[in-house]
Design a protein around this motif. Structure first.
Motif, PDB file in Angstrom:
ATOM      1  N   ILE A  10     -46.230  20.794 -20.557  1.00 34.74           N
ATOM      2  CA  ILE A  10     -46.506  21.262 -19.169  1.00 34.74           C
ATOM      3  C   ILE A  10     -48.027  20.986 -18.961  1.00 34.74           C
ATOM      4  CG2 ILE A  10     -46.548  22.904 -17.575  1.00 34.74           C
ATOM      5  CD1 ILE A  10     -43.904  23.895 -18.843  1.00 34.74           C
ATOM      6  N   ASN A  11     -48.779  21.496 -20.048  1.00 35.95           N
ATOM      7  CA  ASN A  11     -50.196  21.526 -19.586  1.00 35.95           C
ATOM      8  C   ASN A  11     -50.885  20.175 -19.436  1.00 35.95           C
ATOM      9  OD1 ASN A  11     -52.604  22.811 -19.142  1.00 35.95           O
ATOM     10  ND2 ASN A  11     -53.338  22.506 -20.997  1.00 35.95           N
ATOM     11  N   ILE A  43     -46.895  22.507 -11.061  1.00 39.14           N
ATOM     12  CA  ILE A  43     -46.488  22.373 -12.498  1.00 39.14           C
ATOM     13  C   ILE A  43     -47.372  23.459 -13.206  1.00 39.14           C
ATOM     14  CG2 ILE A  43     -47.470  21.182 -14.365  1.00 39.14           C
ATOM     15  CD1 ILE A  43     -45.104  20.002 -12.884  1.00 39.14           C
ATOM     16  N   ASP A  44     -48.443  23.927 -12.338  1.00 35.71           N
ATOM     17  CA  ASP A  44     -49.133  25.216 -12.857  1.00 35.71           C
ATOM     18  C   ASP A  44     -48.258  26.491 -12.774  1.00 35.71           C
ATOM     19  OD1 ASP A  44     -51.953  26.713 -13.474  1.00 35.71           O
ATOM     20  OD2 ASP A  44     -50.942  27.806 -11.729  1.00 35.71           O
ATOM     21  N   GLU A  45     -47.593  26.522 -11.622  1.00 39.57           N
ATOM     22  CA  GLU A  45     -46.554  27.691 -11.625  1.00 39.57           C
ATOM     23  C   GLU A  45     -45.488  27.319 -12.739  1.00 39.57           C
ATOM     24  OE1 GLU A  45     -43.582  29.214  -7.824  1.00 39.57           O
ATOM     25  OE2 GLU A  45     -45.030  27.860  -7.619  1.00 39.57           O
ATOM     26  N   GLN A  90     -44.629  30.399 -15.158  1.00 39.95           N
ATOM     27  CA  GLN A  90     -43.087  30.897 -15.254  1.00 39.95           C
ATOM     28  C   GLN A  90     -42.478  30.851 -16.614  1.00 39.95           C
ATOM     29  OE1 GLN A  90     -41.886  32.173 -12.519  1.00 39.95           O
ATOM     30  NE2 GLN A  90     -39.972  32.734 -13.697  1.00 39.95           N
ATOM     31  N   VAL A  91     -42.791  29.813 -17.438  1.00 38.70           N
ATOM     32  CA  VAL A  91     -42.522  29.848 -18.773  1.00 38.70           C
ATOM     33  C   VAL A  91     -42.844  31.070 -19.504  1.00 38.70           C
ATOM     34  CG1 VAL A  91     -42.582  28.856 -21.276  1.00 38.70           C
ATOM     35  CG2 VAL A  91     -42.256  27.225 -19.144  1.00 38.70           C
ATOM     36  N   ILE A  92     -43.845  31.510 -19.286  1.00 38.54           N
ATOM     37  CA  ILE A  92     -44.423  32.902 -19.974  1.00 38.54           C
ATOM     38  C   ILE A  92     -43.653  34.088 -19.443  1.00 38.54           C
ATOM     39  CG2 ILE A  92     -46.436  34.491 -20.332  1.00 38.54           C
ATOM     40  CD1 ILE A  92     -48.090  31.750 -20.097  1.00 38.54           C
ATOM     41  N   ILE A  93     -43.366  34.152 -18.149  1.00 41.13           N
ATOM     42  CA  ILE A  93     -42.631  35.313 -17.398  1.00 41.13           C
ATOM     43  C   ILE A  93     -41.465  35.361 -17.886  1.00 41.13           C
ATOM     44  CG2 ILE A  93     -42.130  35.845 -15.259  1.00 41.13           C
ATOM     45  CD1 ILE A  93     -44.340  34.635 -13.918  1.00 41.13           C
TER      46      ILE A  93
END
Length: 216
Positions: free
Chosen positions: A118-119, A137-139, A143-146
């Motif tokens: 993603i990064n 994409i930053d969101e 979101q993956v971490i959340i």
């Protein structure tokens, strides 16, 4: 009130969910301008639904601060208050920082690889000056971490705040910079090595740094 006709119509969503998501997105990206009066019949026709789910979605959007309903008169898109970003980013930074801390010990190699991919996509968008796509994409990165925390309270609060932040970023022309690419890499490294304090601190700086740029 011009309504786009080329929008996607997601499946497996109720009519209310579809209407809420689409109208919110139009408000966020400026398709529906601040102060614009909304016509539920036009919205229903554009979204291929009855007026009932439109009205229900507008009620939800009012609760979240995206529209203001004047009973018997009109429903209008809320105005953008430029300085409100100062109230939005600190609590979002705190929640994102907590999410990074809670993800330690639960994140998998597959999820770390997902964050790296993603990064890389985010970096390409930053370098190509595609600011709004980069923001989305930053969101996705955060979101993956959340999701890893499995904490529905954090998830719901972040979702609400994030929608307002995205709207402010769009209308105030706030652009994420290459610094975010490096901060994302540092967050991934901290998560990989199980460093809670470092992951939380970098995550918080990642969000508050944007606020500093905005105020500069």
């Amino acid at each position: 009130m011009p309504i786009p006709t080329n929008h996607s119509k997601p499946v497996r969503q109720s009519a209310k969910e579809n209407a809420f998501n689409q109208i919110q997105e139009w408000i966020i990206d400026g398709t529906l301008s601040p102060g614009e009066k909304l016509n539920d019949t036009e919205l229903a026709n554009a979204l291929g639904s009855s007026r009932t789910p439109i009205r229900e979605s507008l009620q939800l959007l009012e609760v979240q601060g995206f529209v203001k309903m004047y009973p018997g008169k009109s429903t209008e898109v809320t105005e953008i208050e430029r300085e409100a970003i100062k109230d939005l980013l600190p609590p979002l930074a705190a929640l994102q920082s907590l999410s990074a801390e809670l993800a330690i010990g639960h994140i998998t190699e597959e999820q770390l690889k997902q964050l790296e991919d993603i990064n890389e996509h985010f970096a390409k968008l930053i370098h190509s000056k595609n600011a709004y796509a980069a923001l989305k994409i930053d969101e996705e990165f955060h979101q993956v971490i959340i999701e890893i925390t499995k904490n529905t309270y954090i998830k719901n609060m972040v979702k609400s705040l994030q929608a307002h932040v995205r709207r402010h970023f769009f209308h105030n022309s706030i652009i994420l910079t290459e610094r975010s690419i490096d901060e994302h890499k540092a967050i991934i490294s901290a998560l990989k090595h199980g460093d809670k304090d470092k992951a939380a601190a970098i995550m918080k700086d990642n969000w508050l740094g944007t606020l500093e740029d905005f105020q500069a």
